[in-house]
Design a protein around this motif. Structure first.
Motif, PDB file in Angstrom:
ATOM      1  N   GLY A 140      -1.429   1.747  -0.247  1.00 51.09           N
ATOM      2  CA  GLY A 140      -0.861   2.038   1.078  1.00 51.09           C
ATOM      3  C   GLY A 140       0.551   1.471   1.148  1.00 51.09           C
ATOM      4  N   ALA A 141       1.270   1.901   2.155  1.00 51.36           N
ATOM      5  CA  ALA A 141       2.687   1.534   2.273  1.00 51.36           C
ATOM      6  C   ALA A 141       2.884   0.030   2.262  1.00 51.36           C
ATOM      7  CB  ALA A 141       3.254   2.145   3.541  1.00 51.36           C
ATOM      8  N   HIS A 142       1.940  -0.703   2.847  1.00 48.84           N
ATOM      9  CA  HIS A 142       2.100  -2.163   2.963  1.00 48.84           C
ATOM     10  C   HIS A 142       1.005  -2.916   2.217  1.00 48.84           C
ATOM     11  CE1 HIS A 142       5.065  -1.091   5.940  1.00 48.84           C
ATOM     12  NE2 HIS A 142       4.140  -0.314   6.499  1.00 48.84           N
ATOM     13  N   LEU A 145      -4.444  -1.276   1.982  1.00 45.94           N
ATOM     14  CA  LEU A 145      -5.692  -0.622   1.566  1.00 45.94           C
ATOM     15  C   LEU A 145      -6.209  -1.255   0.284  1.00 45.94           C
ATOM     16  CD1 LEU A 145      -4.608   3.097   2.112  1.00 45.94           C
ATOM     17  CD2 LEU A 145      -6.050   1.686   3.601  1.00 45.94           C
ATOM     18  N   PRO A 146      -7.553  -1.305   0.110  1.00 47.81           N
ATOM     19  CA  PRO A 146      -8.114  -1.905  -1.103  1.00 47.81           C
ATOM     20  C   PRO A 146      -7.577  -1.221  -2.364  1.00 47.81           C
ATOM     21  CG  PRO A 146      -9.870  -1.046   0.328  1.00 47.81           C
ATOM     22  CD  PRO A 146      -8.583  -0.813   1.029  1.00 47.81           C
ATOM     23  N   PRO A 147      -7.494  -1.943  -3.460  1.00 42.62           N
ATOM     24  CA  PRO A 147      -6.901  -1.416  -4.695  1.00 42.62           C
ATOM     25  C   PRO A 147      -7.641  -0.232  -5.315  1.00 42.62           C
ATOM     26  CG  PRO A 147      -6.957  -3.807  -4.740  1.00 42.62           C
ATOM     27  CD  PRO A 147      -7.738  -3.383  -3.540  1.00 42.62           C
TER      28      PRO A 147
END
Ligand code: NOJ
Length: 533
Positions: A140-142, A145-147
């Motif tokens: 996710g952008a930052h 989200l989980p890998p």
């Protein structure tokens, strides 16, 4: 092994191994939690029962986020259970009583309170300390989200984000960070831990989640993934266990792996002569109470073990599984974690009858047998009040699945005592069901028709029935609804699943029945018998 026909160093090939879930076995200091003092005080009971070894679920220092499977220090006993000196005493006293000790090692993960994990958190991204675990940036952008798209074995996302923004992998609960087995320090540490315990006299090691330990370093998404599974049954594991085997061989120790794998050939690879000695038989454990399915489970088990020369294990229950009398009294008598639900009705009388027959069946099969504490008392699964449940499986299922506390309730020892004689002077860590006193060991000791009396007698006979330790299994009948097999020329086991009573083959003596024969000497439904020919 006393009474057995095997050489002493082959004891594990046909041993009866009793699983002690320490927290719920017996409370020696009255604080509400079972402990090593409690176990020591009950060694005479275990010797009388006639078991060859005890497998202790993890007894190490632990915050108990997963009942001790979150280990903070492998070389220390949790203070709730005792201390190292007492563990050594227990191992020695058990040995004097003719009982060996098997401990539980959890290589896949440690507790988030383990020094390694605390150091990894403190050291931050990119540090060598983090390399002992699986830390990754998020997606996710930052990085929010989980890998990857994996799922925890307990349900939910197996990743937790730490303050500096990285995520760490935990296939089980948040408090159980997975170790990175590609790292030499992780391997070295476990090899040292094995030596530490073998030097203290343990005879064997149970390996937790043995097939999940190695990971594809790329930690790829499962969706659309081609090639070997990124964390189940990876080939690198065999190297790890070969090294462990060499250490065990120095001490004459043995392994039993927790290997849940549907593929028989892949399963058997763990049991090659230079790897693990044995692995739990989850095919048999999960099998419904059905003669055709059980026969297939038995045949498949024996066929998959034969090429590698390893003995089978026969398991009906453990600290993760619905208690046998409850499971066998349900409409669906198989076991699956995914099927665990609240409020499934069970006919306990029927379940008990079947559990008695299953006890004689498993004790007559070739290999070793695991007996989970309380099964010898015929305990049913307990209904643990929702506000007392502790199992992370319950919480991680959004409180939909009851989890495993129902099979972990403290044991009832004495009918007239507080908390059924568990030993506590305060409320135990899990409540004892109201009817537990009527199932207490002291009452069953006086009742020749009890489950305890059946197990004692079966184990007593098994020790001296040479054929059960040495002879292969030979089926004697194809009749639907009947399991009938011989061990050698003089011993037969029969189990009837059919509505009509079964005629027994010619015999010289009825050695043991799980329930009485009918008036015509026939075998009623859901009953097992051992016969001498
Ligand atoms: C398998 C153990 O039997 C279970 O109790 C535990 O929660 C998981 N492995 C994680 O260690």
């Amino acid at each position: 092994m006393e009474g057995s026909q095997l050489a002493a160093d082959d004891w594990w090939r046909s041993a009866v191994i009793y699983q002690v879930y320490v927290r719920s076995f017996a409370d020696g200091d009255g604080d509400g939690t079972g402990d090593l003092t409690g176990v020591r005080s009950r060694l005479p009971y275990l010797a009388e029962l006639g078991v060859d070894a005890l497998w202790f679920t993890p007894w190490y220092l632990s915050p108990m986020a997963d009942g001790g499977y979150d280990v903070a220090d492998y070389r220390a006993i949790d203070p709730a259970f005792g201390n190292l000196a007492e563990a050594e005493k227990l191992i020695a006293e058990a040995r004097e009583a003719g009982i060996r000790t098997i401990i539980d090692i959890v290589p896949n993960h440690v507790s988030d309170q383990h020094v390694w994990f605390k150091a990894a958190l403190a050291a931050g991204p990119g540090s060598p300390e983090r390399e002992l675990f699986h830390f990754r940036p998020g997606r996710g952008a930052h990085g929010e989200l989980p890998p990857n798209d994996w799922e925890s074995e307990f349900g939910g996302v197996p990743w937790t984000r730490v303050e500096d923004g990285e995520w760490y992998l935990h296939l089980f609960a948040t408090e159980q960070p997975d170790l990175n087995w590609a790292h030499p320090a992780v391997r070295q540490e476990h090899e040292d831990v094995l030596r530490f315990w073998f030097e203290r006299g343990v005879a064997g090691v149970r390996i937790d989640s043995a097939a999940l330990v190695a990971k594809d370093p790329a930690l790829p998404d499962l969706e659309g993934h081609q090639g070997p599974h990124p964390y189940v049954d990876r080939d690198e594991l065999h190297d790890i266990y070969r090294r462990w085997r060499a250490i065990a061989d120095e001490f004459g120790g043995i392994f039993v792996g927790e290997v849940w794998l549907p593929d028989a050939e892949r399963f058997a690879r763990y049991l090659r002569p230079d790897e693990l000695h044995t692995a739990f038989n989850f095919t048999f454990l999960s099998c419904p109470w059905d003669s055709a399915l059980l026969r297939r489970a038995i045949d498949d088990t024996l066929a998959e073990h034969a090429p590698v020369g390893a003995p089978a294990t026969w398991v009906l229950c453990n600290h993760d599984i619905t208690r046998t009398v409850t499971r066998y009294g349900r409409e669906d008598t198989g076991f699956a974690f995914t099927a665990k639900a609240f409020g499934v009705p069970s006919d306990l009388e029927l379940g008990t009858r079947r559990a008695r027959a299953a006890a004689l069946l498993s004790l007559a099969l070739p290999g070793s047998v695991y007996l989970y504490q309380g099964e010898e008392l015929g305990l049913p699964e307990a209904d643990v009040p929702l506000d007392r449940i502790q199992d992370p499986m319950y919480f991680r299922s959004q409180e939909r699945a009851p989890g495993r506390d129902g099979c972990r309730t403290p044991l009832p020892w004495a009918t007239g005592e507080p908390f059924a004689g568990f030993g506590s002077t305060v409320e135990p860590w899990l409540p004892l069901p109201a009817d537990w006193p009527s199932r207490a060991a002291d009452l069953q000791e006086r009742d020749p028709g009890s489950m305890l009396a059946l197990y004692r007698e079966a184990l007593r006979q098994r020790r001296s029935l040479t054929a059960l330790h040495t002879e292969p299994l030979r089926w004697l009948s194809e009749e639907p609804g009947l399991l009938l097999f011989a061990r050698g020329d003089h011993l037969v086991c029969a189990v009837n699943f059919a509505e009509h009573p079964a005629q027994l083959p010619a015999h010289t003596e009825v050695l043991l029945t799980s329930c009485p024969l009918d008036a015509d000497g026939r075998l009623p439904r859901d009953t097992a018998v051992w016969l001498a020919l």
